[in-house]
Design a protein around this motif. Structure first.
Motif, PDB file in Angstrom:
ATOM      1  N   ASP A 176      35.333  36.871  35.878  1.00  0.00           N
ATOM      2  CA  ASP A 176      36.073  37.878  36.603  1.00  0.00           C
ATOM      3  C   ASP A 176      37.430  37.252  36.946  1.00  0.00           C
ATOM      4  OD1 ASP A 176      36.896  38.839  39.257  1.00  0.00           O
ATOM      5  OD2 ASP A 176      35.148  40.136  39.099  1.00  0.00           O
ATOM      6  N   GLU A 219      37.913  44.181  35.915  1.00  0.00           N
ATOM      7  CA  GLU A 219      38.471  42.904  35.459  1.00  0.00           C
ATOM      8  C   GLU A 219      37.367  41.898  35.159  1.00  0.00           C
ATOM      9  OE1 GLU A 219      38.639  44.194  38.452  1.00  0.00           O
ATOM     10  OE2 GLU A 219      38.627  42.690  40.045  1.00  0.00           O
ATOM     11  N   GLU A 220      36.174  42.440  34.877  1.00  0.00           N
ATOM     12  CA  GLU A 220      35.021  41.578  34.634  1.00  0.00           C
ATOM     13  C   GLU A 220      34.659  41.568  33.151  1.00  0.00           C
ATOM     14  OE1 GLU A 220      30.732  40.953  36.881  1.00  0.00           O
ATOM     15  OE2 GLU A 220      32.084  42.542  37.511  1.00  0.00           O
ATOM     16  N   ASP A 282      25.428  37.248  37.454  1.00  0.00           N
ATOM     17  CA  ASP A 282      26.233  37.899  38.476  1.00  0.00           C
ATOM     18  C   ASP A 282      26.100  37.157  39.808  1.00  0.00           C
ATOM     19  OD1 ASP A 282      28.046  39.968  38.884  1.00  0.00           O
ATOM     20  OD2 ASP A 282      26.531  41.205  39.893  1.00  0.00           O
TER      21      ASP A 282
END
Lengths: 299, 214
Positions: A176, A219-220, A282
């Motif tokens: 990210d 934006e990941e 994540d």
């Protein structure tokens, strides 16, 4: 006479072969695209002129036409072409030869015996080019040109399945762009888009052919690393981090630097599904953010 | 219903048709071995007359053990005219790819396995239907042509076979055979459905056929 004119007027390749697979008829379309005149090829065994045709599938098809009077098909998707002719479609596509959709069928004499077989050839290059573009649009992210999330999810499931079946290491890196909102706020959304493209294309340029980089959302990004153990995936992630840290983005004569935070996970005894892999990557990414950003965290 | 059955074929005619199919399938198996290089075992065919409206239920009873089915459908046109439905067991497509060595011929790009599967089913279906239907027609002095095959790959039964495809008022002559390939785990059924349009001609043709033996 009239049939011959029709035969030559067709915007299709048509040829007729006898039971020894010698050319009996060769229409004008075939003359134009092959550069071989009907007179010259008449009575010549087709394999002599087109040895590439001599495949088990082609032979099986001929047999089934002569034996059962069947129709046979050679789809463009699978075979691409039967006759290696230069494509006349507009340029700018990657097909070396004209893409063809072909069919083969029986021609019977007055005694109802199959005496000849016909083959017709349709030039489907333009359709194939459009189809290829559609397929690409369906898998790629419109802005950055890397794979999109739909493709990523499908591929991830396939890879997990494959690695479970054949055993082997499989890792993912989720990353990210740090403080991306600031880029948008300070320089505008167009600049934000420019950074997204620039970062993804830099990463895309350093991964292996077998890896997949996809935009996961906003934006990941997510990178799938087949046959890669967690330890090496962490090294790859670290390389991503350094490469992006060193990258200067020149937008509107302003030099901008961004950083990325990364989370790495891999298939292992307690992580056996695609969802679990992403979830754990994540979580690692969140730890990287919490730990001060511009860093790599693994599970 | 009994009346209608009698109108199409008598029990004696059914017996002749049964015998004719035994001969036809015996010859087909030999031809098939030559074309696709593997032995296909075709069972003794079973013939049944039924109302078209009962067909879906009949198909269902035969394929209910299959998780999914692969279906190849082809119409045949001649004086012997109808619809051929070839039902393969689940996973047959992939087995046949290996059996026909398609995987060695075609370079596999990103996602073409389902296309390959589809085309292989179409090819084998086309050959099997051609061999069986063509042979029956040949023995009855007829020539049939075929429409391009339609394929449904790995579908649930309900998806693949819909009820509304035939005129429910018609009576159908259903010829059923099960087949298996000697190599590979491929089994299935072939159903030929000919409507009563073919009935008159079929009766004549069967008469001529049996006359050669009398």
């Amino acid at each position: 006479m009239i049939l011959n004119q029709f035969f030559d007027a067709l915007n299709l390749g048509v040829l007729i072969l006898d039971r020894d697979l010698k050319v009996y008829k060769w229409n004008r379309w075939m003359e134009i695209h092959s550069g071989i005149s009907a007179a010259k090829i008449h009575n010549t065994p087709i394999f002599e002129v087109f040895p590439g045709l001599n495949t088990p599938k082609f032979n099986r098809s001929c047999k089934s036409v002569f034996k059962f009077g069947n129709l046979c098909f050679f789809s463009q998707k699978l075979h691409h072409y039967l006759f290696p002719f230069k494509s006349t479609a507009y340029s700018g596509h990657e097909f070396e030869f004209m893409q063809q959709s072909c069919a083969m069928g029986p021609l019977r004499n007055d005694n109802n015996e199959v005496e000849y077989l016909y083959i017709y050839i349709q030039d489907v290059t333009e359709v194939a080019v459009y189809e290829q573009k559609l397929v690409e649009l369906n898998m790629k992210d419109g802005l950055t040109g890397v794979y999109n999330r739909r493709f990523l999810e499908k591929k991830l499931k396939e890879e997990v399945e494959r690695h479970r079946r054949y055993t082997g290491d499989f890792s993912v890196v989720l990353f990210d762009i740090d403080h991306f909102k600031r880029v948008n706020d300070d320089y505008g959304h167009q600049c934000g888009d420019f950074i997204l493209k620039s970062v993804s294309s830099r990463i895309d340029s350093i991964i292996r052919n077998v890896d997949y980089l996809a935009r996961y959302g906003g934006e990941e990004f997510c990178c799938l690393l087949p046959q890669t153990p967690l330890k090496f995936a962490a090294k790859v992630a670290e390389r991503f981090r350094v490469v992006i840290m060193d990258q200067e983005h020149n937008y509107d004569n302003k030099i901008i630097n961004v950083r990325i935070s990364l989370g790495v996970s891999a298939l292992q005894s307690d992580i056996t599904t695609a969802d679990e892999m992403i979830k754990r990557a994540d979580e690692a990414l969140y730890r990287a953010k919490d730990g001060g950003r511009n860093r790599v965290e693994t599970i | 219903m009994t009346m209608q059955k009698e109108q199409i074929l008598t029990s004696e005619e059914i017996e002749i048709l049964q015998e004719l199919m035994n001969i036809a399938f015996g010859q087909s198996a030999a031809d098939l071995a030559e074309v696709i290089d593997t032995q296909v075992v075709l069972s003794v065919p079973f013939i049944k007359l039924m109302q078209v409206a009962d067909l879906p239920e009949y198909f269902k009873n035969h394929v209910k053990d299959y998780k999914n089915i692969n279906l190849v459908e082809q119409k045949f046109w001649g004086r012997f005219k109808g619809d051929a439905l070839l039902v393969f067991s689940s996973g047959a497509g992939k087995e046949l790819i290996t059996l026909l060595k398609h995987d060695e011929e075609v370079s596999l790009e990103s996602d073409p396995v389902d296309i390959l599967e589809r085309e292989t089913l179409m090819e084998v279906g086309n050959i099997l239907i051609g061999a069986c239907v063509g042979k029956i027609a040949e023995l009855l002095q007829d020539v049939v042509t075929y429409t391009p095959p339609m394929v449904a790959v790995e579908k649930g039964y309900q998806e693949a076979i819909s009820g509304g495809r035939y005129d429910p008022e018609c009576t159908a002559i259903v010829l059923k055979t099960d087949f298996c390939f000697e190599e590979g785990d491929v089994t299935g059924f072939l159903f030929l459905v000919t409507s009563n349009d073919s009935g008159t001609w079929l009766r004549e043709a069967l008469k001529l056929f049996i006359e050669q033996y009398e």
